[in-house]
Design a protein around this motif. Structure first.
Motif, PDB file in Angstrom:
ATOM      1  N   LYS A  25      63.348 -22.231  56.724  1.00  0.00           N
ATOM      2  CA  LYS A  25      62.820 -22.689  58.016  1.00  0.00           C
ATOM      3  C   LYS A  25      63.624 -22.191  59.207  1.00  0.00           C
ATOM      4  O   LYS A  25      63.030 -21.798  60.219  1.00  0.00           O
ATOM      5  CB  LYS A  25      62.732 -24.215  58.047  1.00  0.00           C
ATOM      6  N   VAL A  26      64.928 -22.223  59.130  1.00  0.00           N
ATOM      7  CA  VAL A  26      65.735 -21.812  60.284  1.00  0.00           C
ATOM      8  C   VAL A  26      65.509 -20.340  60.590  1.00  0.00           C
ATOM      9  O   VAL A  26      65.257 -19.964  61.742  1.00  0.00           O
ATOM     10  CB  VAL A  26      67.233 -22.110  60.055  1.00  0.00           C
ATOM     11  N   GLU A  27      65.572 -19.503  59.575  1.00  0.00           N
ATOM     12  CA  GLU A  27      65.352 -18.067  59.778  1.00  0.00           C
ATOM     13  C   GLU A  27      63.950 -17.808  60.309  1.00  0.00           C
ATOM     14  O   GLU A  27      63.758 -17.028  61.242  1.00  0.00           O
ATOM     15  CB  GLU A  27      65.580 -17.291  58.476  1.00  0.00           C
ATOM     16  N   ALA A  28      62.962 -18.465  59.713  1.00  0.00           N
ATOM     17  CA  ALA A  28      61.573 -18.250  60.127  1.00  0.00           C
ATOM     18  C   ALA A  28      61.347 -18.665  61.573  1.00  0.00           C
ATOM     19  O   ALA A  28      60.696 -17.948  62.345  1.00  0.00           O
ATOM     20  CB  ALA A  28      60.622 -18.999  59.198  1.00  0.00           C
ATOM     21  N   ALA A  29      61.881 -19.822  61.970  1.00  0.00           N
ATOM     22  CA  ALA A  29      61.697 -20.292  63.350  1.00  0.00           C
ATOM     23  C   ALA A  29      62.403 -19.377  64.336  1.00  0.00           C
ATOM     24  O   ALA A  29      61.821 -18.979  65.357  1.00  0.00           O
ATOM     25  CB  ALA A  29      62.211 -21.722  63.490  1.00  0.00           C
ATOM     26  N   ALA A  30      63.647 -19.028  64.058  1.00  0.00           N
ATOM     27  CA  ALA A  30      64.430 -18.213  64.994  1.00  0.00           C
ATOM     28  C   ALA A  30      63.840 -16.824  65.156  1.00  0.00           C
ATOM     29  O   ALA A  30      63.660 -16.336  66.285  1.00  0.00           O
ATOM     30  CB  ALA A  30      65.885 -18.129  64.523  1.00  0.00           C
ATOM     31  N   VAL A  31      63.520 -16.176  64.064  1.00  0.00           N
ATOM     32  CA  VAL A  31      62.999 -14.803  64.132  1.00  0.00           C
ATOM     33  C   VAL A  31      61.598 -14.791  64.734  1.00  0.00           C
ATOM     34  O   VAL A  31      61.280 -13.910  65.541  1.00  0.00           O
ATOM     35  CB  VAL A  31      63.045 -14.134  62.741  1.00  0.00           C
ATOM     36  N   THR A  32      60.767 -15.756  64.387  1.00  0.00           N
ATOM     37  CA  THR A  32      59.420 -15.824  64.968  1.00  0.00           C
ATOM     38  C   THR A  32      59.497 -16.045  66.468  1.00  0.00           C
ATOM     39  O   THR A  32      58.797 -15.375  67.241  1.00  0.00           O
ATOM     40  CB  THR A  32      58.583 -16.923  64.299  1.00  0.00           C
ATOM     41  N   ALA A  33      60.336 -16.967  66.910  1.00  0.00           N
ATOM     42  CA  ALA A  33      60.479 -17.231  68.345  1.00  0.00           C
ATOM     43  C   ALA A  33      60.950 -15.983  69.086  1.00  0.00           C
ATOM     44  O   ALA A  33      60.425 -15.660  70.162  1.00  0.00           O
ATOM     45  CB  ALA A  33      61.442 -18.389  68.575  1.00  0.00           C
ATOM     46  N   ALA A  34      61.918 -15.270  68.525  1.00  0.00           N
ATOM     47  CA  ALA A  34      62.411 -14.043  69.161  1.00  0.00           C
ATOM     48  C   ALA A  34      61.323 -12.981  69.228  1.00  0.00           C
ATOM     49  O   ALA A  34      61.175 -12.287  70.244  1.00  0.00           O
ATOM     50  CB  ALA A  34      63.641 -13.515  68.416  1.00  0.00           C
ATOM     51  N   ALA A  35      60.543 -12.841  68.160  1.00  0.00           N
ATOM     52  CA  ALA A  35      59.468 -11.842  68.138  1.00  0.00           C
ATOM     53  C   ALA A  35      58.381 -12.186  69.155  1.00  0.00           C
ATOM     54  O   ALA A  35      57.850 -11.296  69.832  1.00  0.00           O
ATOM     55  CB  ALA A  35      58.871 -11.742  66.733  1.00  0.00           C
ATOM     56  N   ILE A  36      58.059 -13.462  69.280  1.00  0.00           N
ATOM     57  CA  ILE A  36      57.059 -13.881  70.274  1.00  0.00           C
ATOM     58  C   ILE A  36      57.568 -13.593  71.679  1.00  0.00           C
ATOM     59  O   ILE A  36      56.830 -13.069  72.521  1.00  0.00           O
ATOM     60  CB  ILE A  36      56.713 -15.376  70.106  1.00  0.00           C
ATOM     61  N   ALA A  37      58.813 -13.914  71.950  1.00  0.00           N
ATOM     62  CA  ALA A  37      59.382 -13.667  73.281  1.00  0.00           C
ATOM     63  C   ALA A  37      59.389 -12.177  73.610  1.00  0.00           C
ATOM     64  O   ALA A  37      59.164 -11.781  74.748  1.00  0.00           O
ATOM     65  CB  ALA A  37      60.804 -14.231  73.350  1.00  0.00           C
ATOM     66  N   ARG A  38      59.633 -11.357  72.593  1.00  0.00           N
ATOM     67  CA  ARG A  38      59.709  -9.905  72.786  1.00  0.00           C
ATOM     68  C   ARG A  38      58.329  -9.271  73.018  1.00  0.00           C
ATOM     69  O   ARG A  38      58.156  -8.447  73.897  1.00  0.00           O
ATOM     70  CB  ARG A  38      60.389  -9.265  71.577  1.00  0.00           C
ATOM     71  N   SER A  39      57.332  -9.670  72.229  1.00  0.00           N
ATOM     72  CA  SER A  39      56.055  -8.938  72.282  1.00  0.00           C
ATOM     73  C   SER A  39      54.862  -9.742  72.787  1.00  0.00           C
ATOM     74  O   SER A  39      53.797  -9.169  72.991  1.00  0.00           O
ATOM     75  CB  SER A  39      55.731  -8.357  70.904  1.00  0.00           C
ATOM     76  N   ARG A  40      54.985 -11.052  72.976  1.00  0.00           N
ATOM     77  CA  ARG A  40      53.902 -11.914  73.465  1.00  0.00           C
ATOM     78  C   ARG A  40      52.554 -11.594  72.803  1.00  0.00           C
ATOM     79  O   ARG A  40      51.585 -11.225  73.473  1.00  0.00           O
ATOM     80  CB  ARG A  40      53.780 -11.826  74.982  1.00  0.00           C
ATOM     81  N   PRO A  41      52.451 -11.783  71.490  1.00  0.00           N
ATOM     82  CA  PRO A  41      51.194 -11.474  70.789  1.00  0.00           C
ATOM     83  C   PRO A  41      50.097 -12.474  71.145  1.00  0.00           C
ATOM     84  O   PRO A  41      50.365 -13.582  71.608  1.00  0.00           O
ATOM     85  CB  PRO A  41      51.590 -11.613  69.319  1.00  0.00           C
ATOM     86  N   GLU A  42      48.861 -12.078  70.891  1.00  0.00           N
ATOM     87  CA  GLU A  42      47.723 -12.981  71.077  1.00  0.00           C
ATOM     88  C   GLU A  42      47.577 -13.936  69.898  1.00  0.00           C
ATOM     89  O   GLU A  42      46.962 -14.987  70.020  1.00  0.00           O
ATOM     90  CB  GLU A  42      46.445 -12.170  71.241  1.00  0.00           C
ATOM     91  N   LEU A  43      48.122 -13.541  68.745  1.00  0.00           N
ATOM     92  CA  LEU A  43      48.026 -14.323  67.520  1.00  0.00           C
ATOM     93  C   LEU A  43      49.198 -13.961  66.621  1.00  0.00           C
ATOM     94  O   LEU A  43      49.582 -12.799  66.545  1.00  0.00           O
ATOM     95  CB  LEU A  43      46.713 -14.005  66.790  1.00  0.00           C
ATOM     96  N   VAL A  44      49.749 -14.953  65.932  1.00  0.00           N
ATOM     97  CA  VAL A  44      50.742 -14.711  64.887  1.00  0.00           C
ATOM     98  C   VAL A  44      50.091 -15.084  63.560  1.00  0.00           C
ATOM     99  O   VAL A  44      49.556 -16.181  63.407  1.00  0.00           O
ATOM    100  CB  VAL A  44      52.023 -15.533  65.112  1.00  0.00           C
TER     101      VAL A  44
END
Length: 175
Positions: A25-44
């Motif tokens: 969970k920690v890795e998934a939350a941290a990496v997902t949040a960073a990826a969203i901040a970086r690329s602002r996708p329409e959907l994950v």
């Protein structure tokens, strides 16, 4: 596209960006949040394997609800704080996914979780929570790899076949 491990996303079409979070969970939350901040996708889209908590469950599922199964939400609420331990996912198939940092191999633990969910994984809730906080829609695509018992220890032997099915689903549904 978010997956815990490279092997789970091995057959995702190459034109899609895949973010590997690592396990838990920690890795998934941290990496997902960073990826969203970086690329602002329409959907994950979170793809990966899951254990079946009930007999006879096989195949691919699109959970509608994901719960954080190893979080003391009731105790935190009793202390007067907010505690999010369940997230609804739009476009799901009605399945409930339980996420926790516990690698479930014990039938007693599996049976207790089966009262709340059909499937168990280690990243889905964390990905969904990071998406919810960022205001980005999320979908979960989970394929059963084991029966959340001793068979979970054979994950490495079955994950390639699971990844192929995930890849087919992604090509058919996403392109």
């Amino acid at each position: 596209m978010v997956a815990a491990t490279k092997v789970e996303a091995a057959y995702v079409p190459e034109h899609l960006e895949v973010v590997l979070t690592g396990i838990g969970k920690v890795e998934a939350a941290a990496v997902t949040a960073a990826a969203i901040a970086r690329s602002r996708p329409e959907l994950v889209l979170n793809v990966g394997t899951a254990g079946a908590l009930r007999p006879g469950l096989t195949g691919l599922f699109l959970p509608s609800t994901v719960v954080n199964h190893d979080y003391s939400a009731d105790a935190i609420r009793a202390l007067g704080h907010d505690a999010v331990d369940e997230i609804e996912i739009a476009g799901g198939d009605g399945t409930v996914l339980a996420t926790g940092d516990l690698f479930v191999t014990d039938p007693v633990v599996r049976d207790a979780l089966a009262a709340r969910a059909q499937l168990v994984d280690m990243e889905g809730f964390a990905v969904a929570r990071a998406c919810r906080l960022a205001g980005v829609p999320c979908r979960l695509v989970k394929i059963v790899s084991d029966a959340a018992d001793d068979s979970a220890l054979e994950w490495a032997a079955v994950v390639d076949a699971c990844a192929r099915l995930i890849g087919h689903w992604v090509r058919d549904e996403i392109g």
